[in-house]
Design a protein around this motif. Structure first.
Motif, PDB file in Angstrom:
ATOM      1  N   TYR A 697       0.887  -1.269  -0.479  1.00 55.73           N
ATOM      2  CA  TYR A 697      -0.015  -0.309   0.539  1.00 55.73           C
ATOM      3  C   TYR A 697       1.542   1.355   0.047  1.00 55.73           C
ATOM      4  O   TYR A 697       1.896   1.215  -0.001  1.00 55.73           O
ATOM      5  N   ASP A 698       0.471   2.202  -0.403  1.00 54.84           N
ATOM      6  CA  ASP A 698       0.951   3.906  -0.321  1.00 54.84           C
ATOM      7  C   ASP A 698      -0.154   4.976   0.419  1.00 54.84           C
ATOM      8  O   ASP A 698      -1.551   5.008  -0.024  1.00 54.84           O
ATOM      9  N   LEU A 699       0.191   5.791   1.103  1.00 58.52           N
ATOM     10  CA  LEU A 699      -0.270   7.031   1.706  1.00 58.52           C
ATOM     11  C   LEU A 699       0.658   7.909   0.570  1.00 58.52           C
ATOM     12  O   LEU A 699       1.304   8.284   0.803  1.00 58.52           O
ATOM     13  N   THR A 700      -0.707   8.947  -0.195  1.00 62.67           N
ATOM     14  CA  THR A 700      -0.106  10.292  -0.625  1.00 62.67           C
ATOM     15  C   THR A 700      -0.376  11.087   0.238  1.00 62.67           C
ATOM     16  O   THR A 700      -1.613  11.689   0.858  1.00 62.67           O
ATOM     17  N   VAL A 701       0.595  11.835   0.616  1.00 56.15           N
ATOM     18  CA  VAL A 701       1.332  12.864   1.613  1.00 56.15           C
ATOM     19  C   VAL A 701       0.890  13.999   0.922  1.00 56.15           C
ATOM     20  O   VAL A 701       2.649  14.412  -0.116  1.00 56.15           O
ATOM     21  N   PRO A 702       0.032  15.501   1.218  1.00 50.37           N
ATOM     22  CA  PRO A 702       0.593  16.958   0.491  1.00 50.37           C
ATOM     23  C   PRO A 702       1.290  17.365   0.664  1.00 50.37           C
ATOM     24  O   PRO A 702       2.290  17.372   2.016  1.00 50.37           O
ATOM     25  N   GLY A 703       2.282  17.743  -0.311  1.00 52.47           N
ATOM     26  CA  GLY A 703       3.254  18.396   0.118  1.00 52.47           C
ATOM     27  C   GLY A 703       4.549  18.230   0.841  1.00 52.47           C
ATOM     28  O   GLY A 703       5.495  18.103   0.233  1.00 52.47           O
ATOM     29  N   THR A 704       4.734  17.140   1.562  1.00 51.89           N
ATOM     30  CA  THR A 704       5.751  17.152   2.394  1.00 51.89           C
ATOM     31  C   THR A 704       5.761  15.420   1.532  1.00 51.89           C
ATOM     32  O   THR A 704       7.380  15.131   1.486  1.00 51.89           O
ATOM     33  N   HIS A 705       5.056  14.932   1.039  1.00 50.43           N
ATOM     34  CA  HIS A 705       5.234  13.500  -0.021  1.00 50.43           C
ATOM     35  C   HIS A 705       5.925  12.512   0.798  1.00 50.43           C
ATOM     36  O   HIS A 705       6.484  11.814   0.284  1.00 50.43           O
ATOM     37  N   ASN A 706       6.178  12.188   2.596  1.00 48.87           N
ATOM     38  CA  ASN A 706       6.828  11.186   2.962  1.00 48.87           C
ATOM     39  C   ASN A 706       6.017  11.008   4.779  1.00 48.87           C
ATOM     40  O   ASN A 706       5.186  12.265   4.525  1.00 48.87           O
ATOM     41  N   PHE A 707       6.337   9.228   5.142  1.00 45.30           N
ATOM     42  CA  PHE A 707       5.548   9.185   6.020  1.00 45.30           C
ATOM     43  C   PHE A 707       6.550   9.122   7.226  1.00 45.30           C
ATOM     44  O   PHE A 707       7.367   7.935   6.488  1.00 45.30           O
ATOM     45  N   VAL A 708       6.301   8.164   8.153  1.00 49.38           N
ATOM     46  CA  VAL A 708       7.101   7.126   9.366  1.00 49.38           C
ATOM     47  C   VAL A 708       6.640   6.099   8.898  1.00 49.38           C
ATOM     48  O   VAL A 708       4.892   6.311   9.772  1.00 49.38           O
ATOM     49  N   ALA A 709       7.242   5.310   8.606  1.00 43.16           N
ATOM     50  CA  ALA A 709       6.698   3.986   8.541  1.00 43.16           C
ATOM     51  C   ALA A 709       7.737   3.409   9.497  1.00 43.16           C
ATOM     52  O   ALA A 709       8.631   2.984   9.317  1.00 43.16           O
ATOM     53  N   ASN A 710       7.136   2.674  10.802  1.00 41.94           N
ATOM     54  CA  ASN A 710       8.606   0.903  10.910  1.00 41.94           C
ATOM     55  C   ASN A 710       8.700   1.969  11.568  1.00 41.94           C
ATOM     56  O   ASN A 710      10.731   1.785  11.194  1.00 41.94           O
TER      57      ASN A 710
END
Length: 949
Positions: A697-710
């Motif tokens: 799966y992927d998540l689209t994050v507006p502006g920064t385009h990254n997220f914390v996982a594991n």
């Protein structure tokens, strides 16, 4: 005399003596043959005899046979051309005239130039004749003349009929090259992995139509844990996809973590997945195309790099702190009991047991157990073992037990069952029923339910059994902890939602049992925690990170019950982490040694640390020093150093944060100060291994385009412009852009915003944050080096575009042409209607692609039928605006579709589909890309560079 001069002037350009020198060199030295063949063709020679000799030499060379006077004589004799060239004596004469072949390349160039001059005279005569005849329009005559001269200058003369044997030879070579590439892109890469897989890149001579309505513009494994900064909850990627709502942590441009919300939740199906492990023991599973944050070796900038390009030993940016705590509050005694039993508890028996030799810890456990009510701790006495406490329920008084026995006896008498018959009917032993009736034992709840069923007694009327439930046992069952062995123990999910103080209490008691704090005589110190449960160790490592404590996990082999087992140790030794742990968490029962460790850590002026910035970042420090226009001596003076050399960067070492901060303050550099105080820990990659295909799966994050996982930070234009940028910047393919709609500075601004990831709207209105200026400056440098050429002349005709493209090809050797957009072009000559004009334009663009042997991308608009169509509004070939001829002439037709344009509430926000509706030499299909509206940028939604590592 005058007549003789005019005759001499009419002799075609030639250099017969030079031709003899070239042939002589080819006869005496084998290496001269390939050098000459690279420059010359058979018809470049002025004399017919020389053409025959050159042809014979080429035939021998093709057969890998020696080309000397004897072999050439035999070859010419077979062709019955020996006498025509002057016999064997002429060949011998050629060989003896040349002393050395050293100048063969220079002589071959002269022969080539003379041949081109003769061809130019012939071509000029043809053009003059056609002009006198005036059988065609002026525009057509100019276009044909220009095309012929261009072909001549590029040494690609118009060809007539060719034998099939020659064509098959070239075709087979092409097939062999494709086979050797084994699926690699054979044309110009678009920069989008799945699109390249479908098309093998944009092919030479292809006309590619990119169509859409106006203004249309990274994956992790399903079980990846993602923290919710608002609640502290840990949720898997798959759970988030099904919820379609989430709070995430993201890394901002100032390198600080902040809370955000995804705009799209993407199911990318089953993909090959790779596990990345780092030196601290963190792990994450992603696709090969997923980006990770790195420091560029070339210029020291922070750069997102796909996993497929990472190698063991590379350092990647991961969170050094996770600011996410919940608000859940429960009684402290429950927190303590749970922590104690997870570590030193035996949970596989009927009742929990706790074993620990620390008197204070045991007293704290007993006190916490008693606060539950209805339970008590019973010591199991064994002088040869560490004290063990069994947690049991508190029974009723003997009077209550006798009252229960009497009531049971009455019920049995009323039912006319015998005790033996009741026991058999209930599946019990007769002795059990005897003990129940005589007040010697009490049935369990389950057994009592069976007795009531056989006696047909009202269970609710009986009320509670004299024996109370073991509240702790039942609670542990609800949490899924009861019955777990040491290998299976994990931290229950609710713990992650605890408030900060209760979470600290929980970790404190974990370390009180399975933790260790030590300091030796040399002053070395450390804190560690051991467990045989890998998952528990990883969970604890994550929880420590919430307090800013960076720890390492390592495997070790231990002996247990006569056999070797794998155990896991979590540890941290550097001063900053130890002090932060002592102040924020602590260890119950080990306060004294922990205080000694803290005092020792504070006394060391420059204690060891692994929390450093990669040495490649020195390039940014040096760049900032040069920007400031000062010497290292001045830097040293400002830092108060007595020796200038002490201020010179030790570029062979990684950079301590405090050192980096001093440089930043001395150079007044926001960039350096921001890196020094960032929320990033630069962890080293220790392994990358393929783990098979999994749901991702992927998540689209507006502006920064990254997220914390594991505990990792994972990353998630108009289209033709993005393809141009990818080809020119990433692959150095020269691209010519004909922008009939936008001015060149507008086009450059769009490219710049996309490259720098800067909000285009803020840039236009002049409200750009200071931190974006550095990104803009670096992007200007990258784009300035890219071979992109822009022509913003309005309303160009097909002939004008062909003329400009030819000139660009001759000067810069372009590899791709883009026309934006087709409907703004003009046709050539008179046409009856717009459809005929568009047909003429599309044919001209296809001819241009063939002539230059490069892909030509023409942006086209779709008809408004798409807007009015109900149901699925994905474009079709019939939607191409103004002419079906576009479909016929195009080799590839791509449509850009975004669901959110038609349905603002769609779950597909931030997703663009590239629909290949036609591909003459390949499959059709759909590719999903991420659309970043602020930057007008398309991106791969996942790292699809599925190459083997």
């Amino acid at each position: 005399m005058a007549s003789e001069e005019r005759t001499a002037e009419r002799i075609p350009p030639q250099a017969v003596d030079v031709e003899r020198a070239v042939l002589g060199a080819m006869l005496i030295e084998r290496e001269a043959v390939p050098k000459s063949i690279e420059v010359l063709e058979e018809d470049y020679f002025y004399l017919d005899a020389h053409r025959k000799i050159f042809s014979a030499i080429m035939a021998l060379f093709d057969r890998s046979e020696p080309a000397d006077s004897q072999t050439i004589v035999e070859e010419l004799r077979k062709r019955k051309e020996l006498e025509a060239i002057g016999g064997a004596s002429y060949l011998a004469e050629l060989a003896t005239e040349v002393a050395t072949a050293a100048n063969v390349e220079y002589h071959a160039k002269i022969v080539s130039e003379k041949a081109l001059l003769r061809k130019m005279i012939t071509l000029s005569t043809q053009i003059a004749t056609e002009c006198y005849e005036a059988s065609q329009g002026v525009d057509d005559l100019i276009d044909q003349a220009e095309q012929r001269i261009f072909n001549l200058s590029s040494k690609r003369l118009s060809k007539g009929f060719e034998p099939l044997s020659a064509v098959l030879h070239d075709t087979f070579e092409s097939i062999e090259q494709s086979h050797q590439r084994e699926g690699m892109v054979s044309g110009v890469s678009t920069g989008y992995d799945e699109l390249d897989e479908l098309t093998s890149g944009l092919q030479p001579s292809d006309l590619v139509i990119v169509a859409g309505r106006p203004s249309m513009g990274k994956c992790v494994s399903f079980d990846t844990d993602i923290p919710d900064p608002a609640t502290g909850e840990m949720v898997t990627a798959q759970e988030l996809y099904h919820r379609h709502r989430a709070n995430l942590l993201t890394l901002r441009s100032d390198l600080k973590l902040a809370s955000t919300h995804p705009s799209a939740f993407i199911d990318d199906g089953i993909k090959p997945v790779f596990r990345v492990r780092t030196a601290t023991g963190r792990e994450i599973e992603t696709t090969a195309s997923h980006p990770f944050l790195t420091i560029s070796e070339s210029d020291g900038t922070a750069t997102w790099m796909p996993l497929k390009y990472l190698r063991v030993g590379d350092r990647i940016g991961v969170p050094r702190v996770l600011p996410c705590f919940g608000k859940l509050r429960i009684p402290e005694e429950r927190i303590k009991v749970l922590a104690y039993l997870i570590t030193d508890g035996n949970l596989t028996d009927t009742n929990p047991r706790f074993t620990n030799s620390n008197v204070r810890v045991m007293e704290d456990f007993v006190s916490s157990v008693e606060k539950f009510g209805g339970v008590k701790g019973v010591f199991e006495r064994d002088h040869n073992r560490v004290p063990t406490l069994r947690v049991t329920s508190i029974e009723r008084s003997p009077e209550e037990i006798q009252a229960f026995a009497g009531r049971l006896e009455t019920e049995i008498g009323r039912s006319k069952w015998t005790q033996r018959g009741l026991a058999i009917a209930a599946g019990l032993s007769p002795s059990s029923v005897y003990h129940y009736v005589n007040g010697r034992a009490l049935p369990t709840e389950e057994t009592f339910e069976k007795l009531c069923s056989v006696l047909k007694a009202d269970r609710e009327a009986w009320g509670e059994l004299p024996r109370r439930r073991n509240e702790i046992t039942e609670w542990l069952k609800e949490l899924g902890v009861m019955g777990k062995s040491a290998l299976e123990k994990t931290i229950p999910s609710f713990v992650f939602r605890l408030s900060k103080d209760l979470l600290a209490l929980f970790i404190n008691r974990l370390f009180a049992c399975d933790g260790s704090a030590y300091i030796n005589q040399t002053g070395s110190y450390g804190i560690s925690f051991s467990s045989s449960s890998r998952k528990l160790i990883r969970q604890l490592q994550h929880l420590l990170l919430r307090f800013g404590v960076i720890s390492k996990v390592r495997e070790k082999r231990i002996k247990y019950a006569g056999e070797c087992r794998t155990a896991y140790e979590l540890s941290f030794h550097n001063a900053e982490n130890v002090i932060r742990f002592a102040r924020g968490i602590g260890i119950f029962g080990k306060e004294e040694v922990l205080d000694q460790i803290v005092r020792s850590a504070k006394q060391k002026k420059k204690a060891y640390t692994y929390d450093t910035v990669p040495k490649a970042f020195w390039k940014r420090v040096i760049s900032e020093k040069e920007r400031a226009g000062i010497f290292w001596k001045t830097v040293g003076e400002r830092r108060g150093l007595t020796r200038a050399k002490d201020a010179t960067p030790k570029t062979y070492k990684n950079i301590r944060r405090e050192t980096l901060k001093m440089y930043g303050e001395t150079l007044d550099s926001r960039e350096i100060i921001r890196m020094a105080g960032s929320d990033l820990f630069w962890d080293r990659v220790t392994s990358i291994e393929y783990v098979g295909e999994k749901q991702v799966y992927d998540l689209t994050v507006p502006g920064t385009h990254n997220f914390v996982a594991n505990d990792f930070i994972v990353h998630n234009t108009a289209f033709a412009l993005c393809v141009a940028r990818n080809a020119a910047v990433e692959h150095k393919v020269p691209v010519g852009i004909f922008s009939l709609e936008m001015a060149n500075h507008q086009l450059a601004q769009r490219l710049l915003c996309s490259e720098a990831r800067v909000d285009a709207h803020r840039l236009r209105i002049g409200r750009l944050p200071d931190e974006d200026w550095a990104q803009l400056s670096r992007s200007v440098g990258r784009l300035a080096e890219a071979p992109i050429f822009i022509d913003d002349s309005p309303s160009l005709s097909a002939m004008e575009i062909r003329a400009k493209a030819r000139r660009l090809q001759s000067e810069h050797g372009i590899g791709m042409v883009i026309v934006d957009y087709l409907q703004l072009m003009r046709g050539s000559g008179r046409v009856e209607n717009r459809q005929q004009e568009i047909s003429q334009i599309s044919r001209a663009l296809k001819a241009l692609a063939k002539e230059l042997n490069v892909p030509v991308i023409a942006v086209s608009q779709l008809s408004r039928a798409v807007e009015t169509r109900g149901g699925d509004r994905r474009p079709m070939l019939s939607d191409l605006r103004e002419s079906g001829a576009i479909e016929q002439d195009a080799d590839v037709v791509m449509f850009i579709y975004r669901e959110e344009r038609y349905n603002p509430d769609t779950e597909q926000k931030g997703i663009a589909e590239v629909i290949i509706g036609k591909q003459r030499n390949g499959p059709i299909g759909t590719v999903k890309l991420t659309w970043i509206n602020e930057y007008a940028r398309f991106e791969n939604p996942v790292f699809r560079r599925e190459e083997p590592f």
